[in-house]
Design a protein around this motif. Structure first.
Motif, PDB file in Angstrom:
ATOM      1  N   ILE A  41       0.852  -1.195   0.000  1.00 26.29           N
ATOM      2  CA  ILE A  41       0.000   0.000   0.000  1.00 26.29           C
ATOM      3  C   ILE A  41       0.880   1.234   0.000  1.00 26.29           C
ATOM      4  N   CYS A  42       0.672   2.060  -1.014  1.00 30.22           N
ATOM      5  CA  CYS A  42       1.471   3.279  -1.168  1.00 30.22           C
ATOM      6  C   CYS A  42       0.663   4.483  -0.725  1.00 30.22           C
ATOM      7  N   ILE A  43       1.290   5.322   0.079  1.00 28.14           N
ATOM      8  CA  ILE A  43       0.632   6.562   0.508  1.00 28.14           C
ATOM      9  C   ILE A  43       0.999   7.662  -0.489  1.00 28.14           C
ATOM     10  N   LEU A  44      -0.036   8.173  -1.142  1.00 26.74           N
ATOM     11  CA  LEU A  44       0.199   9.233  -2.137  1.00 26.74           C
ATOM     12  C   LEU A  44       0.375  10.575  -1.445  1.00 26.74           C
ATOM     13  N   ARG A  45       1.136  11.540  -2.044  1.00 23.98           N
ATOM     14  CA  ARG A  45       1.791  11.292  -3.301  1.00 23.98           C
ATOM     15  C   ARG A  45       3.269  10.963  -3.138  1.00 23.98           C
ATOM     16  N   PHE A  66      -3.388   2.060  -3.494  1.00 16.19           N
ATOM     17  CA  PHE A  66      -2.987   3.423  -3.126  1.00 16.19           C
ATOM     18  C   PHE A  66      -4.014   4.053  -2.200  1.00 16.19           C
ATOM     19  N   MET A  67      -3.526   4.891  -1.306  1.00 14.46           N
ATOM     20  CA  MET A  67      -4.436   5.731  -0.538  1.00 14.46           C
ATOM     21  C   MET A  67      -3.799   7.109  -0.367  1.00 14.46           C
ATOM     22  N   ALA A  68      -4.643   8.105  -0.190  1.00 14.02           N
ATOM     23  CA  ALA A  68      -4.123   9.458   0.014  1.00 14.02           C
ATOM     24  C   ALA A  68      -4.715  10.024   1.290  1.00 14.02           C
ATOM     25  N   ILE A  69      -3.904  10.771   1.997  1.00 16.21           N
ATOM     26  CA  ILE A  69      -4.362  11.375   3.247  1.00 16.21           C
ATOM     27  C   ILE A  69      -3.891  12.825   3.279  1.00 16.21           C
ATOM     28  N   SER A  70      -4.528  13.611   4.109  1.00 12.04           N
ATOM     29  CA  SER A  70      -3.965  14.946   4.342  1.00 12.04           C
ATOM     30  C   SER A  70      -4.032  15.221   5.832  1.00 12.04           C
ATOM     31  N   SER A  71      -3.009  15.942   6.304  1.00 10.72           N
ATOM     32  CA  SER A  71      -2.990  16.288   7.724  1.00 10.72           C
ATOM     33  C   SER A  71      -3.949  17.438   7.933  1.00 10.72           C
ATOM     34  N   TYR A  72      -4.538  17.474   9.103  1.00 15.34           N
ATOM     35  CA  TYR A  72      -5.407  18.618   9.403  1.00 15.34           C
ATOM     36  C   TYR A  72      -4.579  19.889   9.429  1.00 15.34           C
ATOM     37  N   GLY A  73      -5.122  20.960   8.859  1.00 20.97           N
ATOM     38  CA  GLY A  73      -4.386  22.213   8.745  1.00 20.97           C
ATOM     39  C   GLY A  73      -3.732  22.255   7.381  1.00 20.97           C
ATOM     40  N   ALA A  74      -4.337  23.001   6.446  1.00 20.92           N
ATOM     41  CA  ALA A  74      -3.847  23.022   5.068  1.00 20.92           C
ATOM     42  C   ALA A  74      -2.412  23.530   5.013  1.00 20.92           C
ATOM     43  N   GLY A  75      -1.614  22.914   4.181  1.00 18.88           N
ATOM     44  CA  GLY A  75      -0.236  23.353   3.984  1.00 18.88           C
ATOM     45  C   GLY A  75       0.662  22.997   5.146  1.00 18.88           C
ATOM     46  N   SER A  76       0.134  22.258   6.070  1.00 22.14           N
ATOM     47  CA  SER A  76       0.918  21.952   7.263  1.00 22.14           C
ATOM     48  C   SER A  76       1.537  20.567   7.168  1.00 22.14           C
ATOM     49  N   ARG A  77       2.778  20.428   7.546  1.00 23.75           N
ATOM     50  CA  ARG A  77       3.361  19.093   7.619  1.00 23.75           C
ATOM     51  C   ARG A  77       3.442  18.661   9.066  1.00 23.75           C
ATOM     52  N   ARG A  78       3.071  19.586   9.928  1.00 24.40           N
ATOM     53  CA  ARG A  78       3.141  19.297  11.344  1.00 24.40           C
ATOM     54  C   ARG A  78       1.823  18.680  11.765  1.00 24.40           C
ATOM     55  N   MET A  87      -8.370   9.805  -0.236  1.00 23.91           N
ATOM     56  CA  MET A  87      -8.650   8.775  -1.248  1.00 23.91           C
ATOM     57  C   MET A  87      -8.448   7.412  -0.597  1.00 23.91           C
ATOM     58  N   ASP A  88      -9.480   6.613  -0.611  1.00 31.50           N
ATOM     59  CA  ASP A  88      -9.390   5.314   0.076  1.00 31.50           C
ATOM     60  C   ASP A  88      -8.822   4.245  -0.864  1.00 31.50           C
ATOM     61  N   LEU A  89      -8.445   3.120  -0.262  1.00 27.45           N
ATOM     62  CA  LEU A  89      -7.964   1.974  -1.022  1.00 27.45           C
ATOM     63  C   LEU A  89      -9.077   1.461  -1.937  1.00 27.45           C
ATOM     64  N   LYS A  90      -8.675   0.798  -3.021  1.00 33.84           N
ATOM     65  CA  LYS A  90      -9.682   0.212  -3.913  1.00 33.84           C
ATOM     66  C   LYS A  90     -10.129  -1.140  -3.352  1.00 33.84           C
ATOM     67  N   ASP A  91      -9.164  -1.906  -2.810  1.00 31.10           N
ATOM     68  CA  ASP A  91      -9.465  -3.275  -2.395  1.00 31.10           C
ATOM     69  C   ASP A  91      -9.498  -3.443  -0.878  1.00 31.10           C
ATOM     70  N   LEU A 111       1.925   8.275  10.328  1.00 30.04           N
ATOM     71  CA  LEU A 111       2.004   6.817  10.258  1.00 30.04           C
ATOM     72  C   LEU A 111       1.142   6.165  11.336  1.00 30.04           C
ATOM     73  N   SER A 112       1.191   6.714  12.524  1.00 28.23           N
ATOM     74  CA  SER A 112       0.415   6.168  13.625  1.00 28.23           C
ATOM     75  C   SER A 112      -1.086   6.170  13.298  1.00 28.23           C
ATOM     76  N   SER A 113      -1.576   7.261  12.720  1.00 26.73           N
ATOM     77  CA  SER A 113      -3.005   7.348  12.364  1.00 26.73           C
ATOM     78  C   SER A 113      -3.352   6.358  11.266  1.00 26.73           C
ATOM     79  N   ILE A 114      -2.455   6.228  10.272  1.00 27.40           N
ATOM     80  CA  ILE A 114      -2.733   5.306   9.163  1.00 27.40           C
ATOM     81  C   ILE A 114      -2.777   3.869   9.672  1.00 27.40           C
ATOM     82  N   LEU A 115      -1.853   3.534  10.556  1.00 25.31           N
ATOM     83  CA  LEU A 115      -1.816   2.167  11.088  1.00 25.31           C
ATOM     84  C   LEU A 115      -3.083   1.854  11.873  1.00 25.31           C
TER      85      LEU A 115
END
Ligand code: IMP
Length: 185
Positions: A41-45, A66-78, A87-91, A111-115
């Protein structure tokens, strides 16, 4: 957009070193998942370059999603500790041996949230392969099963990682010049 060299302080990991390490990771993963239904499973992008090179070094049959996630707070990496699934997984991953392919682990919140999210779907196993690990920045404990490189605390780009969405195509990892580019906080 300007030439990437304007933002590059120095190359951290060159193309040959990256590819050599990815080949070794692919061999290790192939050995350990022999006879299993390996599902990557690849986390985009950011993870896309790593996934496509890694899968070509995995010699056992495997599938990808593939799945895509975004952190809360636009433009934030923190990360605030929560991520939003964009975007959720297909399978379905129930009963499958899942290997999560990540570009970089920083504080560990993403990573913790995705797991947490994937565990609810009851895979047979769930492991993590990250290309880069900024270990000294860790704020939350996360299990990393395969790691390409432990790197220092600097903002990096290239090989899937962007500066304002550009330069993901670079075949190496570079350290950004902080006088030319202000990393998101
Ligand atoms: P964490 O939740 O703090 O571990 O953040 C992980 C995410 O932050 C990664 O998936 C990247 O999207 C982003 N990130 C962290 N450090 C860097 C970096 O040096 N360059 C580009 N993106 C980064």
């Amino acid at each position: 957009m300007r030439d990437y060299r304007e933002f590059l302080k120095e190359t951290l990991i060159d193309e040959d070193t990256l590819q050599e390490r990815i080949a070794a990771l692919g061999a290790e993963i192939s050995r350990e998942y022999q006879g299993k239904s390996l599902h990557l499973i690849c986390i985009l992008r950011g993870g896309v370059m790593f996934l496509t090179d890694l899968m070509r070094q995995i010699s056992i049959p495997h599938t990808i999603d593939f799945m895509a996630i975004s952190s809360y707070g636009a433009g934030s990496r923190r990360s605030s500790g929560q991520v939003r699934l964009t975007m959720d997984l297909k399978d379905d991953i129930g009963g499958r041996d899942v290997l999560l392919v990540e570009d970089i682990v920083d504080s560990g919140y993403t990573l913790s949230s995705i797991l947490e999210l994937l565990t609810l779907r009851k895979p047979a196993s769930l492991k993590v392969c990250t290309l880069l690990d900024k270990a000294e920045r860790r704020e939350v404990d996360v299990p990393i099963d395969y790691c390409g490189f432990v790197i220092p605390n600097a903002f990096v780009f290239g090989y899937g990682l962007d500066l304002d969405e550009y330069y993901r195509d670079l075949p190496f990892i570079g350290i950004v010049n902080p006088e030319r580019f202000q990393p998101p906080e």
